[in-house]
Scaffold this motif. Structure first.
Motif, PDB file in Angstrom:
ATOM      1  N   ALA A  66       0.809  -1.215   0.000  1.00 26.97           N
ATOM      2  CA  ALA A  66       0.000   0.000   0.000  1.00 26.97           C
ATOM      3  C   ALA A  66       0.846   1.270   0.000  1.00 26.97           C
ATOM      4  O   ALA A  66       0.466   2.279  -0.596  1.00 26.97           O
ATOM      5  CB  ALA A  66      -0.931   0.000   1.214  1.00 26.97           C
ATOM      6  N   ARG A  67       2.003   1.233   0.646  1.00 23.35           N
ATOM      7  CA  ARG A  67       2.808   2.443   0.822  1.00 23.35           C
ATOM      8  C   ARG A  67       3.854   2.666  -0.259  1.00 23.35           C
ATOM      9  O   ARG A  67       4.326   3.780  -0.443  1.00 23.35           O
ATOM     10  CB  ARG A  67       3.514   2.401   2.180  1.00 23.35           C
ATOM     11  N   ASP A  68       4.232   1.620  -0.955  1.00 29.07           N
ATOM     12  CA  ASP A  68       5.325   1.727  -1.924  1.00 29.07           C
ATOM     13  C   ASP A  68       4.776   2.151  -3.288  1.00 29.07           C
ATOM     14  O   ASP A  68       4.040   1.388  -3.927  1.00 29.07           O
ATOM     15  CB  ASP A  68       6.045   0.387  -2.035  1.00 29.07           C
ATOM     16  N   PRO A  69       5.101   3.336  -3.781  1.00 29.57           N
ATOM     17  CA  PRO A  69       4.572   3.768  -5.076  1.00 29.57           C
ATOM     18  C   PRO A  69       5.098   2.947  -6.249  1.00 29.57           C
ATOM     19  O   PRO A  69       4.561   3.042  -7.361  1.00 29.57           O
ATOM     20  CB  PRO A  69       5.022   5.230  -5.176  1.00 29.57           C
ATOM     21  N   ALA A  70       6.128   2.150  -6.018  1.00 30.01           N
ATOM     22  CA  ALA A  70       6.682   1.317  -7.077  1.00 30.01           C
ATOM     23  C   ALA A  70       6.065  -0.078  -7.093  1.00 30.01           C
ATOM     24  O   ALA A  70       6.578  -0.980  -7.749  1.00 30.01           O
ATOM     25  CB  ALA A  70       8.194   1.205  -6.922  1.00 30.01           C
ATOM     26  N   ARG A  71       4.946  -0.259  -6.380  1.00 32.41           N
ATOM     27  CA  ARG A  71       4.299  -1.570  -6.349  1.00 32.41           C
ATOM     28  C   ARG A  71       2.787  -1.421  -6.450  1.00 32.41           C
ATOM     29  O   ARG A  71       2.214  -0.477  -5.906  1.00 32.41           O
ATOM     30  CB  ARG A  71       4.639  -2.320  -5.051  1.00 32.41           C
ATOM     31  N   GLU A  72       2.167  -2.358  -7.141  1.00 33.54           N
ATOM     32  CA  GLU A  72       0.710  -2.466  -7.221  1.00 33.54           C
ATOM     33  C   GLU A  72       0.360  -3.910  -6.882  1.00 33.54           C
ATOM     34  O   GLU A  72       0.915  -4.837  -7.474  1.00 33.54           O
ATOM     35  CB  GLU A  72       0.200  -2.132  -8.626  1.00 33.54           C
ATOM     36  N   GLY A  73      -0.541  -4.099  -5.932  1.00 34.95           N
ATOM     37  CA  GLY A  73      -0.916  -5.446  -5.522  1.00 34.95           C
ATOM     38  C   GLY A  73      -2.372  -5.749  -5.795  1.00 34.95           C
ATOM     39  O   GLY A  73      -3.242  -4.912  -5.534  1.00 34.95           O
ATOM     40  N   GLY A  96      -5.741 -16.371  -5.699  1.00 35.56           N
ATOM     41  CA  GLY A  96      -4.313 -16.116  -5.810  1.00 35.56           C
ATOM     42  C   GLY A  96      -4.049 -14.629  -5.740  1.00 35.56           C
ATOM     43  O   GLY A  96      -4.893 -13.856  -5.283  1.00 35.56           O
ATOM     44  N   PHE A  97      -2.891 -14.237  -6.234  1.00 39.92           N
ATOM     45  CA  PHE A  97      -2.499 -12.834  -6.204  1.00 39.92           C
ATOM     46  C   PHE A  97      -1.539 -12.558  -7.345  1.00 39.92           C
ATOM     47  O   PHE A  97      -0.823 -13.460  -7.805  1.00 39.92           O
ATOM     48  CB  PHE A  97      -1.832 -12.468  -4.865  1.00 39.92           C
ATOM     49  N   ILE A  98      -1.557 -11.323  -7.829  1.00 35.28           N
ATOM     50  CA  ILE A  98      -0.596 -10.866  -8.830  1.00 35.28           C
ATOM     51  C   ILE A  98      -0.172  -9.459  -8.439  1.00 35.28           C
ATOM     52  O   ILE A  98      -1.022  -8.583  -8.258  1.00 35.28           O
ATOM     53  CB  ILE A  98      -1.189 -10.843 -10.257  1.00 35.28           C
ATOM     54  N   ASN A  99       1.111  -9.261  -8.287  1.00 36.09           N
ATOM     55  CA  ASN A  99       1.650  -7.948  -7.952  1.00 36.09           C
ATOM     56  C   ASN A  99       2.540  -7.452  -9.084  1.00 36.09           C
ATOM     57  O   ASN A  99       3.179  -8.238  -9.782  1.00 36.09           O
ATOM     58  CB  ASN A  99       2.483  -8.010  -6.662  1.00 36.09           C
ATOM     59  N   ILE A 100       2.549  -6.152  -9.267  1.00 38.39           N
ATOM     60  CA  ILE A 100       3.517  -5.521 -10.161  1.00 38.39           C
ATOM     61  C   ILE A 100       4.519  -4.811  -9.267  1.00 38.39           C
ATOM     62  O   ILE A 100       4.165  -3.909  -8.513  1.00 38.39           O
ATOM     63  CB  ILE A 100       2.856  -4.518 -11.126  1.00 38.39           C
ATOM     64  N   ASN A 101       5.766  -5.229  -9.319  1.00 35.68           N
ATOM     65  CA  ASN A 101       6.830  -4.712  -8.451  1.00 35.68           C
ATOM     66  C   ASN A 101       7.842  -3.908  -9.265  1.00 35.68           C
ATOM     67  O   ASN A 101       7.887  -3.998 -10.487  1.00 35.68           O
ATOM     68  CB  ASN A 101       7.547  -5.884  -7.760  1.00 35.68           C
ATOM     69  N   ASN A 102       8.658  -3.156  -8.552  1.00 37.81           N
ATOM     70  CA  ASN A 102       9.772  -2.420  -9.172  1.00 37.81           C
ATOM     71  C   ASN A 102       9.310  -1.572 -10.355  1.00 37.81           C
ATOM     72  O   ASN A 102       9.958  -1.543 -11.411  1.00 37.81           O
ATOM     73  CB  ASN A 102      10.873  -3.387  -9.616  1.00 37.81           C
ATOM     74  N   ILE A 103       8.193  -0.875 -10.183  1.00 37.80           N
ATOM     75  CA  ILE A 103       7.675  -0.042 -11.260  1.00 37.80           C
ATOM     76  C   ILE A 103       8.578   1.175 -11.457  1.00 37.80           C
ATOM     77  O   ILE A 103       8.892   1.886 -10.502  1.00 37.80           O
ATOM     78  CB  ILE A 103       6.229   0.414 -10.942  1.00 37.80           C
ATOM     79  N   VAL A 104       9.005   1.365 -12.684  1.00 42.56           N
ATOM     80  CA  VAL A 104       9.822   2.523 -13.062  1.00 42.56           C
ATOM     81  C   VAL A 104       9.090   3.223 -14.202  1.00 42.56           C
ATOM     82  O   VAL A 104       8.726   2.588 -15.191  1.00 42.56           O
ATOM     83  CB  VAL A 104      11.234   2.097 -13.516  1.00 42.56           C
ATOM     84  N   LEU A 105       8.870   4.519 -14.055  1.00 45.08           N
ATOM     85  CA  LEU A 105       8.178   5.275 -15.092  1.00 45.08           C
ATOM     86  C   LEU A 105       9.187   5.995 -15.973  1.00 45.08           C
ATOM     87  O   LEU A 105      10.234   5.448 -16.267  1.00 45.08           O
ATOM     88  CB  LEU A 105       7.167   6.222 -14.442  1.00 45.08           C
ATOM     89  N   ARG A 109       9.019   2.872 -18.150  1.00 43.99           N
ATOM     90  CA  ARG A 109       7.620   2.482 -17.932  1.00 43.99           C
ATOM     91  C   ARG A 109       7.461   0.962 -17.880  1.00 43.99           C
ATOM     92  O   ARG A 109       6.736   0.351 -18.663  1.00 43.99           O
ATOM     93  CB  ARG A 109       6.716   3.091 -18.998  1.00 43.99           C
ATOM     94  N   CYS A 110       8.129   0.379 -16.905  1.00 44.99           N
ATOM     95  CA  CYS A 110       8.212  -1.076 -16.782  1.00 44.99           C
ATOM     96  C   CYS A 110       7.896  -1.502 -15.358  1.00 44.99           C
ATOM     97  O   CYS A 110       8.099  -0.749 -14.410  1.00 44.99           O
ATOM     98  CB  CYS A 110       9.615  -1.528 -17.168  1.00 44.99           C
ATOM     99  N   GLY A 111       7.384  -2.725 -15.207  1.00 48.67           N
ATOM    100  CA  GLY A 111       7.189  -3.334 -13.901  1.00 48.67           C
ATOM    101  C   GLY A 111       7.471  -4.816 -13.985  1.00 48.67           C
ATOM    102  O   GLY A 111       7.404  -5.425 -15.065  1.00 48.67           O
ATOM    103  N   ALA A 112       7.795  -5.412 -12.832  1.00 42.97           N
ATOM    104  CA  ALA A 112       8.111  -6.838 -12.755  1.00 42.97           C
ATOM    105  C   ALA A 112       6.996  -7.567 -12.013  1.00 42.97           C
ATOM    106  O   ALA A 112       6.596  -7.153 -10.927  1.00 42.97           O
ATOM    107  CB  ALA A 112       9.445  -7.042 -12.042  1.00 42.97           C
ATOM    108  N   LEU A 113       6.512  -8.641 -12.584  1.00 40.78           N
ATOM    109  CA  LEU A 113       5.409  -9.388 -11.996  1.00 40.78           C
ATOM    110  C   LEU A 113       5.886 -10.345 -10.911  1.00 40.78           C
ATOM    111  O   LEU A 113       6.937 -10.971 -11.019  1.00 40.78           O
ATOM    112  CB  LEU A 113       4.689 -10.203 -13.070  1.00 40.78           C
ATOM    113  N   GLY A 114       5.049 -10.482  -9.880  1.00 38.54           N
ATOM    114  CA  GLY A 114       5.161 -11.533  -8.880  1.00 38.54           C
ATOM    115  C   GLY A 114       3.762 -12.093  -8.692  1.00 38.54           C
ATOM    116  O   GLY A 114       2.798 -11.325  -8.612  1.00 38.54           O
TER     117      GLY A 114
END
Length: 199
Positions: A66-73, A96-105, A109-114
């Motif tokens: 919730a606090r990290d602007p570089a992550r979407e859960g 289940g769950f899917i997160n987008i981590n390490n978002i760089v604009l 403009r990329c993110g890494a999935l978990g």
């Protein structure tokens, strides 16, 4: 969730929804169900991932999301015939769950999935549906151009998931991530927005 004009959302309680799954944010109220599902899925997940199995770990995990602007859960929830939680069968159950981590604009403009499916949902196609929804959010409202998935070579189910979604194999990284007490090799899979539209 109503839209800005006060009309009911066509996706109900979800940020995005398809016929079989819906995506929504993690909440404190999900702790018991999520951690129980994680404990039930320990054999399925090991040695690939280790989602929180206790309330305190879940609280720390969701606070970081919730606090990290570089992550979407996103929680992946089953949708039944009713279209919303509590309206039929297993509807609303966490699959289940899917997160987008390490978002760089900027220019990247990329993110890494978990991600992870829980045992009761594995092999039913729910995560594939949900990944399509996440890609729609990533390449739409989130404004990303690229999604990456770094996967251990032996994780056949995870590789099959991203391959079906149109991801391409871009390379191999030895000793890429420290998981379960050791540095693990990973394959690098990725998709960009034009490729996602064609998939």
């Amino acid at each position: 969730m109503p839209d800005p004009n006060g009309h009911p959302s066509p996706t109900g309680p979800y940020l995005a929804a398809g016929p079989r799954t819906g995506l929504r944010r993690f909440t404190d109220a999900d702790a018991a169900e999520f951690t129980a599902r994680a404990r039930e899925s320990r054999t399925l997940h090991h040695p690939w991932l280790f989602p929180p199995e206790r309330a305190a770990a879940y609280a720390a995990y969701t606070e970081t999301l919730a606090r990290d602007p570089a992550r979407e859960g996103f929680l992946v929830c089953e949708r039944g015939e009713g279209g919303g939680p509590g309206e039929g069968g297993a509807d609303g159950a966490i699959a289940g769950f899917i997160n987008i981590n390490n978002i760089v604009l900027g220019g990247f403009r990329c993110g890494a999935l978990g991600y992870g499916a829980f045992a009761h949902a594995a092999g039913r196609g729910l995560m594939g549906d949900a990944l399509g929804l996440v890609m729609g959010l990533a390449f739409g409202p989130l404004g990303l151009h690229r999604l990456e998935a770094n996967i251990q070579p032996g994780n056949a189910a995870s590789i099959a998931l991203v391959r079906r979604a149109g991801f391409r194999l871009e390379g191999f990284s030895p000793d890429f991530l420290h998981i379960d007490g050791a540095w693990r090799d990973h394959e690098r899979w990725a998709i960009t927005a034009p490729a996602a539209e064609a998939a």
